[in-house]
Scaffold this active site. Structure first.
Site, PDB file in Angstrom:
ATOM      1  CE  LYS A 107      10.441  35.904  36.732  1.00 38.67           C
ATOM      2  NZ  LYS A 107       9.610  36.172  35.514  1.00 38.67           N
TER       3      LYS A 107
HETATM    4  C1  PLP Z   1       8.872  37.269  35.602  1.00 38.76           C
HETATM    5  C2  PLP Z   1       8.486  37.780  34.306  1.00 38.76           C
HETATM    6  C3  PLP Z   1       8.131  39.118  34.133  1.00 38.76           C
HETATM    7  C4  PLP Z   1       8.050  40.085  35.278  1.00 38.76           C
HETATM    8  O1  PLP Z   1       9.292  40.345  35.875  1.00 38.76           O
HETATM    9  P1  PLP Z   1       9.332  41.012  37.333  1.00 38.76           P
HETATM   10  O2  PLP Z   1      10.779  41.181  37.623  1.00 38.76           O
HETATM   11  O3  PLP Z   1       8.663  40.064  38.264  1.00 38.76           O
HETATM   12  O4  PLP Z   1       8.601  42.308  37.243  1.00 38.76           O
HETATM   13  C5  PLP Z   1       7.822  39.548  32.865  1.00 38.76           C
HETATM   14  N1  PLP Z   1       7.829  38.707  31.811  1.00 38.76           N
HETATM   15  C6  PLP Z   1       8.148  37.411  31.942  1.00 38.76           C
HETATM   16  C7  PLP Z   1       8.106  36.531  30.756  1.00 38.76           C
HETATM   17  C8  PLP Z   1       8.494  36.908  33.182  1.00 38.76           C
HETATM   18  O5  PLP Z   1       8.798  35.624  33.301  1.00 38.76           O
END
Ligand code: PLP
Length: 433
Positions: A107
């Protein structure tokens, strides 16, 4: 580029206004009026473009004149300032590691991009003090806190479910200080998300300050993630085979970004929506019925989402046509004991250490490849560094991992958070400041 609300009951807005608003006034998610097409040259000669050039080409049509090209290029350079290696696990399965950013979570890219777009918006126009309000199931909060730390004119308020994030994640949320405040909610991630949604339509709060979201519903976070899929395509180990990408999914922002890249013309042949037992979307793909559920706690807690916000965007991309959706996406889901087995299996294959989210990506990809012909090879997205889930990974593999330097310093800091029980407490907190 203009953006419309998926609830179809509010005005179209420009890119920067959509970023500032987060959600439209009718509570709908924003969606671009048009999905632009990539140049054929970019796809054909992708190897001759740098990652920054590729990202610029992908995102520029969505930003348009809102940010001058030179500034957008700088934002991209600052956003994509770390590596995205592809690590082969077997002949047909590789991991694309998205976790080498400052908070070791995928993210980071979306959060850094969004923070820089908002900082630009603040520079060109004096707005009321901007508060970024965000709910996190684990990784979002840290990435947002890091991306926005010390950005002038922006306050960040993070809601997280008490006791449901890992110790390292909690430190990443609660130790920044300055313009970052962490609120500890007695409830689940869905409760946090509901509170955030309520705050956005609360007229008393709106009068006092400008609120914006930094969840993957925000178009700046969502669209910046398209970049991963371009890297996957550019660096895929088996260019002569069809490409399947398995996306460990929670709120479905990342997968939805991949689908946008495909709609723009990026040749990705298939997607796998890999989830834990919070399997609302895989169930939908099986039955055609979307039935939101309360989220359940699992080892892959960043994906503990019972009613994924971005799913409505996926439906929009495909015009709500279930047949078309199923042609591009398969679903797979795994419980905690399968996840543990997945971590062990990957480690056995070539000593590769994956976190629980990556393991689910791996398992989803494996089951897809087992079902189909030999003409596919695949990449699963490594969304979190295994050290962030050290307890699970170390006890499963009976190993001890080194803690990267940038985490060590955080672990020594003291947690600072405010306990919140219900929406009224959140509201008074936001109004009192
Ligand atoms: C946020 C996150 C996800 C999921 O991503 P989305 O875009 O919400 O589907 C998967 N793995 C990790 C480690 C995350 O932080």
């Amino acid at each position: 580029m203009k953006y419309y609300s998926l609830n179809n009951n509010s005005k179209d807005v420009s890119f920067l206004n959509a970023v500032k608003n987060g959600l439209a006034s009718d509570r709908g998610l924003y969606f671009p009026k048009k999905i632009p097409l990539l140049s054929k040259d970019l796809i054909k000669n992708i190897k001759s473009f740098s990652n920054h050039e590729i990202a610029f080409n992908a995102i520029e049509p969505y930003v348009g004149k809102d940010i001058p090209n030179e500034r957008l290029k700088r934002i991209i350079e600052e956003t994509l300032s770390f590596d995205f290696p592809i690590i082969p696990i077997t002949n047909s399965i590789s991991s694309l590691e998205l976790f080498h950013g400052p908070t070791l979570a995928f993210k980071d890219v979306g959060a850094r991009f969004m923070a820089r777009c908002l900082a630009y918006a603040n520079e060109i126009k004096e707005t009321k003090e901007l508060t970024v309000l965000v709910a996190t199931s684990g990784d979002t909060g840290g990435a947002v806190a890091d991306g926005f730390y010390d950005v002038e004119g922006i306050k960040v308020v993070i809601l997280y479910p008490k006791g449901k994030v890992s110790p390292i994640q909690e430190k990443q949320l609660t130790t920044f200080g300055k313009n970052i405040t962490a609120l500890e909610i007695n409830g689940t991630f869905d409760d946090c998300q509901d509170m955030v949604k309520s705050a956005f339509i609360d007229s008393e709060i709106k009068e006092k300050s400008t609120l914006t979201s930094a969840n993957s519903i925000n178009i700046a976070r969502w669209l910046a993630q398209m970049f991963y899929f371009f890297i996957a395509f550019k660096e895929r180990p088996n260019p002569d085979k069809k490409l399947a990408i398995s996306v460990p999914s929670g709120n479905f922002g990342n997968l939805c970004a991949g689908l946008m890249a495909k709609q723009m013309g990026l040749p990705i042949d298939h997607f796998i929506a890999s989830t834990n037992i919070n399997n609302t979307v895989p169930k939908f793909l099986e039955t055609g019925i979307y039935s939101a559920k309360k989220s359940q706690t699992t080892l892959s807690n960043a994906m503990d989402v019972g009613d994924p916000s971005n799913f409505i965007r996926i439906q929009e991309i495909f015009n709500n046509d279930l047949f078309k959706i199923k042609k591009s996406i398969s679903g797979s889901y795994f419980n905690d004991s399968e996840t543990i087995k997945g971590i062990k299996e990957v480690f056995k294959k070539n000593k590769y250490i994956t976190d629980p989210h990556g393991a689910i990506g791996y398992l989803g990809l494996k089951s897809f490849l087992n079902l189909t012909r030999e003409d596919f090879s695949g990449i699963f997205l490594g969304t979190a560094h295994p050290i962030k889930f050290a307890e699970t990974v170390e006890s499963t593999l009976k190993i001890k991992m080194d803690i990267p330097e940038r985490l060590k310093s955080i672990l020594e800091l003291n947690k600072k958070s405010i306990q919140i029980e219900n929406y009224n407490q959140l509201k008074s907190f936001l109004l009192d400041r």
